[in-house]
Design an enzyme around this catalytic site. Structure first.
Site, PDB file in Angstrom:
ATOM      1  N   GLY A 175       0.783  -1.235   0.000  1.00  0.00           N
ATOM      2  CA  GLY A 175       0.000   0.000   0.000  1.00  0.00           C
ATOM      3  C   GLY A 175       0.810   1.278   0.000  1.00  0.00           C
ATOM      4  N   THR A 185      -4.085  12.053   2.502  1.00  0.00           N
ATOM      5  CA  THR A 185      -3.265  11.289   1.552  1.00  0.00           C
ATOM      6  C   THR A 185      -3.690  11.652   0.130  1.00  0.00           C
ATOM      7  OG1 THR A 185      -4.790   9.420   1.429  1.00  0.00           O
ATOM      8  CG2 THR A 185      -3.132   9.349   3.179  1.00  0.00           C
ATOM      9  N   ALA A 197      -4.715   9.632  -2.191  1.00  0.00           N
ATOM     10  CA  ALA A 197      -5.950   8.889  -2.510  1.00  0.00           C
ATOM     11  C   ALA A 197      -7.177   9.586  -1.921  1.00  0.00           C
ATOM     12  CB  ALA A 197      -5.858   7.455  -2.005  1.00  0.00           C
ATOM     13  N   LYS A 210     -15.468  -1.697   4.290  1.00  0.00           N
ATOM     14  CA  LYS A 210     -14.710  -1.687   5.562  1.00  0.00           C
ATOM     15  C   LYS A 210     -15.427  -2.489   6.648  1.00  0.00           C
ATOM     16  CE  LYS A 210     -11.001   0.709   4.389  1.00  0.00           C
ATOM     17  NZ  LYS A 210      -9.700   0.020   4.192  1.00  0.00           N
ATOM     18  N   ILE A 244      -6.930  11.184   7.060  1.00  0.00           N
ATOM     19  CA  ILE A 244      -5.554  11.666   6.882  1.00  0.00           C
ATOM     20  C   ILE A 244      -5.427  12.179   5.455  1.00  0.00           C
ATOM     21  CG2 ILE A 244      -3.118  10.952   6.763  1.00  0.00           C
ATOM     22  CD1 ILE A 244      -3.601   9.001   8.994  1.00  0.00           C
ATOM     23  N   SER A 282       1.486   8.225   1.868  1.00  0.00           N
ATOM     24  CA  SER A 282       0.725   6.997   2.124  1.00  0.00           C
ATOM     25  C   SER A 282       0.798   6.597   3.593  1.00  0.00           C
ATOM     26  CB  SER A 282       1.294   5.838   1.294  1.00  0.00           C
ATOM     27  OG  SER A 282       1.179   6.082  -0.086  1.00  0.00           O
ATOM     28  N   ILE A 283      -0.321   6.117   4.144  1.00  0.00           N
ATOM     29  CA  ILE A 283      -0.322   5.588   5.509  1.00  0.00           C
ATOM     30  C   ILE A 283       0.699   4.450   5.609  1.00  0.00           C
ATOM     31  CG2 ILE A 283      -1.706   4.329   7.205  1.00  0.00           C
ATOM     32  CD1 ILE A 283      -4.145   5.975   6.222  1.00  0.00           C
ATOM     33  N   GLN A 337       1.768  -1.449  -7.028  1.00  0.00           N
ATOM     34  CA  GLN A 337       0.744  -1.914  -7.952  1.00  0.00           C
ATOM     35  C   GLN A 337       0.991  -1.293  -9.320  1.00  0.00           C
ATOM     36  OE1 GLN A 337      -2.658   0.192  -8.243  1.00  0.00           O
ATOM     37  NE2 GLN A 337      -3.890  -1.391  -9.214  1.00  0.00           N
ATOM     38  N   TYR A 386     -18.857   8.254   1.940  1.00  0.00           N
ATOM     39  CA  TYR A 386     -17.952   7.101   2.076  1.00  0.00           C
ATOM     40  C   TYR A 386     -18.589   5.853   1.443  1.00  0.00           C
ATOM     41  CZ  TYR A 386     -13.995   4.531   4.014  1.00  0.00           C
ATOM     42  OH  TYR A 386     -12.859   3.781   4.156  1.00  0.00           O
ATOM     43  N   VAL A 409      -3.152  -6.785  -6.210  1.00  0.00           N
ATOM     44  CA  VAL A 409      -3.905  -7.761  -5.404  1.00  0.00           C
ATOM     45  C   VAL A 409      -5.164  -8.292  -6.090  1.00  0.00           C
ATOM     46  CG1 VAL A 409      -3.041  -6.966  -3.169  1.00  0.00           C
ATOM     47  CG2 VAL A 409      -5.158  -5.974  -4.094  1.00  0.00           C
TER      48      VAL A 409
HETATM   49  C1  1JT Z   1     -10.354   4.898  -0.334  1.00  0.00           C
HETATM   50  C2  1JT Z   1     -10.270   6.281  -0.522  1.00  0.00           C
HETATM   51  C3  1JT Z   1     -10.456   4.374   0.940  1.00  0.00           C
HETATM   52  C4  1JT Z   1     -10.319   7.110   0.575  1.00  0.00           C
HETATM   53  C5  1JT Z   1     -10.442   6.585   1.839  1.00  0.00           C
HETATM   54  C6  1JT Z   1     -10.504   5.218   2.029  1.00  0.00           C
HETATM   55  N1  1JT Z   1     -10.610   4.989   3.355  1.00  0.00           N
HETATM   56  C7  1JT Z   1     -10.610   6.170   3.982  1.00  0.00           C
HETATM   57  N2  1JT Z   1     -10.510   7.133   3.077  1.00  0.00           N
HETATM   58  C8  1JT Z   1     -10.531   8.546   3.354  1.00  0.00           C
HETATM   59  C9  1JT Z   1     -11.967   9.041   3.331  1.00  0.00           C
HETATM   60  C10 1JT Z   1     -12.636   9.168   2.145  1.00  0.00           C
HETATM   61  C11 1JT Z   1     -13.947   9.611   2.135  1.00  0.00           C
HETATM   62  C12 1JT Z   1     -14.577   9.942   3.275  1.00  0.00           C
HETATM   63  C13 1JT Z   1     -13.895   9.793   4.460  1.00  0.00           C
HETATM   64  C14 1JT Z   1     -12.583   9.342   4.480  1.00  0.00           C
HETATM   65  C15 1JT Z   1     -10.147   6.893  -1.872  1.00  0.00           C
HETATM   66  C16 1JT Z   1      -9.769   5.891  -2.939  1.00  0.00           C
HETATM   67  C17 1JT Z   1     -10.574   4.639  -2.814  1.00  0.00           C
HETATM   68  C18 1JT Z   1     -10.302   3.961  -1.477  1.00  0.00           C
HETATM   69  O1  1JT Z   1     -15.866  10.356   3.172  1.00  0.00           O
HETATM   70  C19 1JT Z   1     -16.470  10.879   4.266  1.00  0.00           C
HETATM   71  C20 1JT Z   1     -14.726   9.729   0.868  1.00  0.00           C
END
Ligand code: 1JT
Length: 256
Positions: free
Chosen positions: A14, A194, A196, A163, A192, A20-21, A41, A156, A66
């Site tokens: 990752g 990042t 992504a 998750k 955080i 990146s975390i 990747q 999300y 993956v």
């Molecule tokens: C992905 C992304 C997985 C952002 C992610 C994630 N898990 C946490 N975050 C940060 C996040 C994103 C959103 C959010 C809250 C936290 C982006 C690429 C795909 C996988 O919404 C409230 C949208």
């Protein structure tokens, strides 16, 4: 830092760039004496992962998409040849199509749902299965999750459902692998900044809201997640498995 990870070898999936975390985790566990393999990747990320890895002592850098069983098999064949065994594995990978992370969850397309589950959840199962024979005598697996698994967080969406499945998979894997001394846990990180996450609309506003409402009145850093991962990956957490550890400045603990 202490030599908590002295003599331990592991693989971290990752790392894409310095934000990146997974890179935060890598720096902390390497500082504690671990030797690591980093995966990337696709060729797109190879150069940036190689240049980050150049800061480490004796790293391995290996490809692993993956979503490809063949690449997962090849990863563990190489790890067996180069490391002989594995003490830990870090899963810091997730993906959903951008259009699935905006608007209403009810509109999630079948293919977006499938991809989110495949890349973000099934990969943990496949990687745990691959790591198992290399973790004889025990090991530790850590995956990353987020509060959207527990509550419906706007936008999300399909990642929240993925998750939730990941957190459940952590418990089932902990149950299967516990008798062999292999622990499986997750870290639920606060938002955080990042690369992504920044790509998702509304993310910056969410960071601000989180910092205002969290008991510690701030966001968390990659290094703080790294320190929690060090705990779970090290012998300090020898009695901990099937757990979801929140590293979120306390956000999950408060209501309104
Ligand atoms: C992905 C992304 C997985 C952002 C992610 C994630 N898990 C946490 N975050 C940060 C996040 C994103 C959103 C959010 C809250 C936290 C982006 C690429 C795909 C996988 O919404 C409230 C949208």
């Amino acid at each position: 830092m202490t030599g908590l990870m002295e003599g331990k070898k592991g693989v971290i999936l990752g790392v894409a760039n310095k934000r990146s975390i997974a890179w935060g985790i890598t720096q902390v566990v390497c500082q504690a004496g671990a030797r690591v393999a980093l995966t990337y990747q696709g060729e797109r990320f190879e150069e940036s992962v190689r240049s980050l890895a150049a800061e480490l002592d004796n790293p391995l850098v290996l490809p692993c998409d993956v979503s490809d069983d063949g690449q997962i098999d090849e990863l563990f064949r190489t790890l067996e040849k180069e490391f002989g065994r594995l003490d830990f594995l870090v899963h810091s990978i997730a993906f959903a199509p951008k259009e699935a992370l905006e608007g209403e969850f009810v509109n999630t397309a079948r293919e977006a749902y499938r991809i989110a589950q495949d890349v973000s959840v099934y990969s943990l199962v496949a990687l745990a299965r691959g790591a198992r024979p290399l973790m004889q005598g025990g090991g530790s697996i850590v995956a990353m999750t987020y509060y959207g698994a527990e509550k419906a967080v706007p936008n999300y969406n399909v990642m929240g459902v993925a998750k939730s499945a990941l957190e459940s998979a952590v418990r089932y894997l902990a149950s299967d692998l516990g008798p062999e001394g292999i622990r499986v846990n997750a870290i639920s990180a606060g938002p955080i900044n990042t690369v992504a996450a920044r790509g998702v609309s509304g993310f910056t506003g969410m960071l601000k809201l989180h910092a205002e409402r969290a008991p510690l009145r701030r966001n968390v850093t990659q290094e703080e997640v790294g320190k929690a991962a060090l705990f779970l990956l090290s012998d300090l957490a020898s009695g901990v498995t099937g757990e979801v550890l929140h590293v979120d400045a306390g956000y999950h603990a408060v209501g309104m």
